[in-house]
Design a protein around this motif. Structure first.
Motif, short mmCIF file in Angstrom:
data_model
loop_
_atom_site.label_atom_id
_atom_site.label_comp_id
_atom_site.label_asym_id
_atom_site.label_seq_id
_atom_site.Cartn_x
_atom_site.Cartn_y
_atom_site.Cartn_z
N VAL A 195 48.47 58.41 11.27
CA VAL A 195 49.10 59.08 10.14
C VAL A 195 48.58 58.40 8.88
O VAL A 195 48.61 57.17 8.76
N LEU A 196 48.11 59.20 7.93
CA LEU A 196 47.46 58.67 6.72
C LEU A 196 48.21 59.13 5.49
O LEU A 196 48.29 60.32 5.20
N ASP A 197 48.75 58.18 4.73
CA ASP A 197 49.47 58.45 3.48
C ASP A 197 48.46 58.49 2.34
O ASP A 197 47.77 57.51 2.08
N CYS A 198 48.40 59.62 1.63
CA CYS A 198 47.40 59.83 0.58
C CYS A 198 47.97 59.69 -0.82
O CYS A 198 47.31 60.06 -1.80
N ARG A 199 49.19 59.18 -0.94
CA ARG A 199 49.86 59.08 -2.24
C ARG A 199 49.50 57.78 -2.95
O ARG A 199 48.67 57.00 -2.48
N THR A 200 50.14 57.54 -4.08
CA THR A 200 49.93 56.30 -4.81
C THR A 200 50.56 55.13 -4.06
O THR A 200 51.41 55.32 -3.17
N LEU A 235 64.64 61.84 10.54
CA LEU A 235 63.29 61.28 10.61
C LEU A 235 63.28 59.89 9.98
O LEU A 235 63.82 59.70 8.89
N PRO A 236 62.64 58.91 10.63
CA PRO A 236 62.66 57.53 10.11
C PRO A 236 61.74 57.34 8.92
O PRO A 236 60.76 58.07 8.75
N ILE A 237 62.03 56.34 8.11
CA ILE A 237 61.19 55.98 6.98
C ILE A 237 61.05 54.47 6.91
O ILE A 237 61.85 53.72 7.49
N GLU A 238 60.02 54.03 6.21
CA GLU A 238 59.81 52.62 5.88
C GLU A 238 59.69 52.47 4.39
O GLU A 238 59.27 53.41 3.69
N ARG A 239 60.03 51.29 3.88
CA ARG A 239 59.82 50.97 2.48
C ARG A 239 59.22 49.58 2.36
O ARG A 239 59.27 48.80 3.30
N GLY A 240 58.71 49.31 1.16
CA GLY A 240 58.22 47.97 0.89
C GLY A 240 56.76 47.81 1.28
O GLY A 240 56.12 48.72 1.75
N GLY A 298 57.68 53.18 -1.67
CA GLY A 298 59.03 53.64 -1.99
C GLY A 298 59.52 53.15 -3.33
O GLY A 298 60.72 53.20 -3.61
N GLU A 299 58.60 52.73 -4.21
CA GLU A 299 58.97 52.18 -5.50
C GLU A 299 58.95 53.21 -6.62
O GLU A 299 59.47 52.96 -7.70
N GLU A 300 58.33 54.35 -6.38
CA GLU A 300 58.31 55.43 -7.37
C GLU A 300 58.41 56.77 -6.66
O GLU A 300 58.06 56.89 -5.48
N ALA A 301 58.89 57.75 -7.40
CA ALA A 301 59.18 59.05 -6.79
C ALA A 301 57.99 59.98 -6.77
O ALA A 301 57.96 60.93 -5.98
#
Length: 286
Positions: free
Chosen positions: A175-180, A281-286, A186-189
């Motif tokens: 799974v590839l996250d293409c966002r900032t 659905l699970p999430i991670e932050r940090g 999880g520090e910005e929306a």
């Protein structure tokens, strides 16, 4: 096969020289894809119609924004944009943008046989000698029939969840996250507020902006291949790119699938707009 040869069949990306040689071809349909009518009105390629990114190449369903339109809806949109069923479509934007890639992915999903992205955004095309105009193009409506979509180009949240939970079976995937970076942590929306912030657990991160230069031109293929390799993506596994709404991830899909030949790349269309809405659905932050 060179895209610079006027008689050659072009690849997924067409250069300014090819466009200059073919801009008057009767079978060519140019689309200026953006979310700003003002951008189009300020200048666009001759014969290019205005296509609204969100309005024409995404749809909202069940409260989830920016999903791929349905077959009938997409056919009606292309008809309204005046696209003939035999047209060769070339997509571009007025500034560096993922929207041409999103439109390309949607058209490929509906098996459009001849679709391409211009090599760069409008300012660079103009520097290459292409003309621009402020005269709006009023498309002549057509009737378009689309086949059943190619499901192999789209990933569902269930497929992504199988990767997260280690249930991919005989077909392991990434799974590839293409966002900032801020969105990933999880520090910005991001541009659109979501119910939850964070990322898909275990996802690899590579901001799509790393793929293009300041003109919106994709980097040389070997450079792109090395970027993905450094992130741990080499095309040997299925890979599901995602972003906020399946737009930026379409640019990464384009690079992987169309330029680098990673046949297992599948755009997670629902992306964070869907994942963040589902409390199961699970999430991670940090």
């Amino acid at each position: 096969m060179s895209e610079r040869e006027g008689t050659a069949e072009p690849g997924p990306v067409v250069g300014g020289e090819w466009l200059a040689a073919h801009i008057d071809d009767p079978g060519l349909a140019l689309m200026h894809v953006t979310n700003s009518r003002a951008e189009y009105d300020a200048g666009h390629l001759p014969r290019a119609v205005y296509a609204h990114g969100y309005g024409d190449f995404s749809a909202e369903r069940d409260g989830i924004r920016a999903l791929v339109p349905g077959r009938a809806e997409m056919a009606a949109t292309l008809g309204r944009l005046g696209v003939d069923g035999d047209a060769r479509i070339v997509l571009y934007a007025g500034e560096p943008s993922a929207w041409p890639s999103r439109a390309y992915w949607v058209l490929r999903y509906f098996r459009w046989p001849r679709v391409h992205i211009a090599e760069a955004a409008l300012p660079a095309l103009r520097r290459a000698g292409l003309p621009a105009t402020t005269e709006p193009v009023l498309p002549q409506p057509t009737t378009v029939d689309l086949p059943e979509p190619d499901a192999s180009l789209l990933a569902s949240y269930e497929q992504v969840l199988n990767v997260v939970e280690g249930r991919a079976g005989d077909r392991p995937a990434q799974v590839l996250d293409c966002r900032t970076t801020g969105e990933y942590r999880g520090e910005e929306a991001g541009a659109h507020t979501a119910p939850r912030s964070g990322r898909v657990p275990g996802s690899i991160h590579m901001n799509w902006e790393m793929l293009v230069d300041g003109d919106g031109r994709f980097l040389p293929r070997e450079h792109l291949r090395s970027l993905y390799a450094a992130a741990g993506v080499d095309g040997s596994l299925e890979v599901f790119p995602y972003c906020g709404g399946g737009v930026r991830s379409a640019a990464s899909w384009f690079v992987m699938h169309e330029l680098l030949g990673f046949e297992g790349a599948r755009n997670y269309d629902g992306s964070w707009a869907e994942w963040s809405r589902r409390a199961d659905l699970p999430i991670e932050r940090g």
